[in-house]
Design an enzyme around this catalytic site. Structure first.
Site, mmCIF file in Angstrom:
data_model
loop_
_atom_site.group_PDB
_atom_site.id
_atom_site.type_symbol
_atom_site.label_atom_id
_atom_site.label_comp_id
_atom_site.label_asym_id
_atom_site.label_seq_id
_atom_site.Cartn_x
_atom_site.Cartn_y
_atom_site.Cartn_z
ATOM 1 C CB CYS A 50 38.427 -20.483 -71.908
ATOM 2 S SG CYS A 50 37.902 -19.201 -70.750
ATOM 3 C CB CYS A 53 41.966 -19.789 -69.837
ATOM 4 S SG CYS A 53 40.834 -20.947 -69.030
ATOM 5 C CG HIS A 113 37.813 -23.020 -67.922
ATOM 6 N ND1 HIS A 113 37.479 -21.890 -68.651
ATOM 7 C CD2 HIS A 113 36.955 -23.992 -68.325
ATOM 8 C CE1 HIS A 113 36.474 -22.185 -69.465
ATOM 9 N NE2 HIS A 113 36.131 -23.449 -69.284
ATOM 10 C CG ASN A 153 24.180 -12.722 -66.015
ATOM 11 O OD1 ASN A 153 23.304 -12.934 -65.182
ATOM 12 N ND2 ASN A 153 23.935 -12.537 -67.276
ATOM 13 C CB SER A 161 28.744 -15.817 -73.312
ATOM 14 O OG SER A 161 29.626 -14.892 -72.699
ATOM 15 C CG HIS A 164 37.401 -18.488 -66.795
ATOM 16 N ND1 HIS A 164 38.531 -19.165 -67.168
ATOM 17 C CD2 HIS A 164 37.772 -17.710 -65.749
ATOM 18 C CE1 HIS A 164 39.548 -18.814 -66.398
ATOM 19 N NE2 HIS A 164 39.104 -17.920 -65.525
ATOM 20 C CG HIS A 166 33.434 -13.921 -66.356
ATOM 21 N ND1 HIS A 166 32.918 -15.154 -66.690
ATOM 22 C CD2 HIS A 166 32.744 -13.022 -67.100
ATOM 23 C CE1 HIS A 166 31.970 -15.006 -67.604
ATOM 24 N NE2 HIS A 166 31.838 -13.725 -67.868
ATOM 25 C CD GLN A 168 29.545 -8.554 -67.924
ATOM 26 O OE1 GLN A 168 29.623 -7.589 -68.673
ATOM 27 N NE2 GLN A 168 28.636 -9.484 -68.053
ATOM 28 C CD GLU A 317 5.641 -13.546 -61.959
ATOM 29 O OE1 GLU A 317 6.472 -14.231 -62.545
ATOM 30 O OE2 GLU A 317 5.559 -13.433 -60.736
HETATM 31 ZN ZN LIG Z 1 38.709 -20.245 -68.852
#
Ligand SMILES: [Zn+2]
Ligand SMILES: [Zn+2]
Length: 349
Positions: A50, A53, A113, A153, A161, A164, A166, A168, A317
């Site tokens: 990862c 990490c 993680h 996201n 993607s 882990h 996280h 942005q 829509e």
């Molecule tokens: Zn990780």
């Protein structure tokens, strides 16, 4: 006699001045969410492969420190650059183009993680709130940054993607499209009423109660009256403050607690690690006063009736107006009735 739980209708989103279509007659049958017994996704506490990490190498040979709390770095593949050239004079009014300067960063919420916001302790989510505040201040004080967009996201279904935990931050010169709509609507409302749009909206929602999922002393979580996504929620600060850095310590505690409650309920809904896009809308960082701005967060989750069946924004829509079947009131009742104990802990107990 019109009944909004039975008859097709449209509802206005006053934050954007856009309408949505509600078709509750299509969901008349008693609606049972489906819990699929998918094998739980087992992830290691640390993944040597990862790039988020602690201690691991990222693109370009950069190495993450052995961080123990949150960790922020400049995105290795940023969507925005700080040194892009400025505007070109328009060659033709139908072919307008503007240079857009900005910065993009990544925030690891935890060194672990295997966790998500829903599985983190509120005390650790509180550290994430502080990091969001610091980053908003740090990016917002640059003279070429007019807006700081904090978002997460979550889940492969949303295109995230890496599992882990996280989020942005994208900071831009100008207001992004959704923020521009909300800036305009909130400004008009404040000019007409002398109060923020969301202060009046929150008072009325708390009085009615039917769309409120959870509230503490400083924040309320509800399914907005105009929700598009089946289980969309809105987190509103009780005090009409404009930005994350402006939150008092008790309001940051309340935000961490509200985030904990909404993400746990989401996971409990279909017994899955619930995918979503979430983010904060806050006042521009252009140095001006923005008394009309009222800090809030949106959660836009795609799931409709199980861990795998999602709502698609297609057809009518894309070409007409966003549409939903179950009403926001029905969605709020479902989320409100769920346990606030995470299902993975509840089954172990
Ligand atoms: Zn990780
Ligand atoms: Zn908003």
């Amino acid at each position: 006699m019109f009944d909004s739980s039975q008859h097709p209708h449209r509802r206005l989103n006053p934050l954007t001045n856009e309408w949505i279509l509600v078709s509750p007659h299509r969901a008349k049958r008693p609606w049972q969410g489906q819990v699929e017994d998918l094998p739980p996704e087992i992830r290691p506490v640390y993944d040597p492969a990862c790039y988020l990490c602690p201690g691991n190498e990222r693109a370009g040979g950069k190495v993450n420190p052995a961080y123990t709390g949150t960790f922020v770095f400049d995105n290795d593949f940023p969507a925005l650059l700080p040194d892009t050239p400025g505007d070109e004079p328009p060659a033709h009014p139908l072919f307008r183009i503007q240079g857009e300067r900005g910065l993009a960063r990544v925030i690891c919420f935890s060194p672990r993680h295997d966790l998500t916001l829903a599985e983190m302790d509120p005390a650790d989510i509180r550290a994430v709130v502080n990091t969001w505040a610091e980053q908003t201040e740090d990016l917002g004080r640059r003279d070429f940054i007019g807006y700081v967009q904090v978002f997460e996201n979550r889940g492969a279904m949303m295109g995230a993607s890496n599992p882990h935990p996280h989020g942005q931050i994208w900071a831009t010169e100008r207001l992004p499209r959704e923020v521009l709509k909300e800036d305009s609507a909130q400004r008009d409302y404040y000019a007409a009423h002398g109060r923020t749009l969301l202060a009046d909206y929150l008072d009325e929602e708390r009085r009615r109660g039917e769309r409120v999922i959870y509230a503490n002393e400083t924040w309320t979580v509800l399914v907005p009256f105009w929700a598009i996504w089946p289980f969309e929620t809105l987190l509103i600060a009780h005090r009409a403050t404009g930005s994350i850095p402006a939150l008092r310590p008790d309001e940051r505690d309340g935000l961490a607690d509200a985030l904990h409650h909404v993400t746990v309920r989401y996971d409990n809904l279909f017994h899955t690690s619930f995918p979503y896009s979430m983010g904060f809308h806050q006042a521009p960082t252009d140095g001006a006063e923005h008394p009309h701005w009222h800090l809030h967060a949106h959660f836009y989750p795609p799931l409709l009736r199980s861990a795998t069946v999602k709502k698609h924004m297609v057809g009518y829509e894309m070409l007409g107006t966003p549409q939903r079947d179950i009403t926001p009131e029905q969605a709020a009742a479902r989320l409100r009735d769920l346990s606030d104990q995470h299902y993975t802990k509840a089954t172990k107990a």
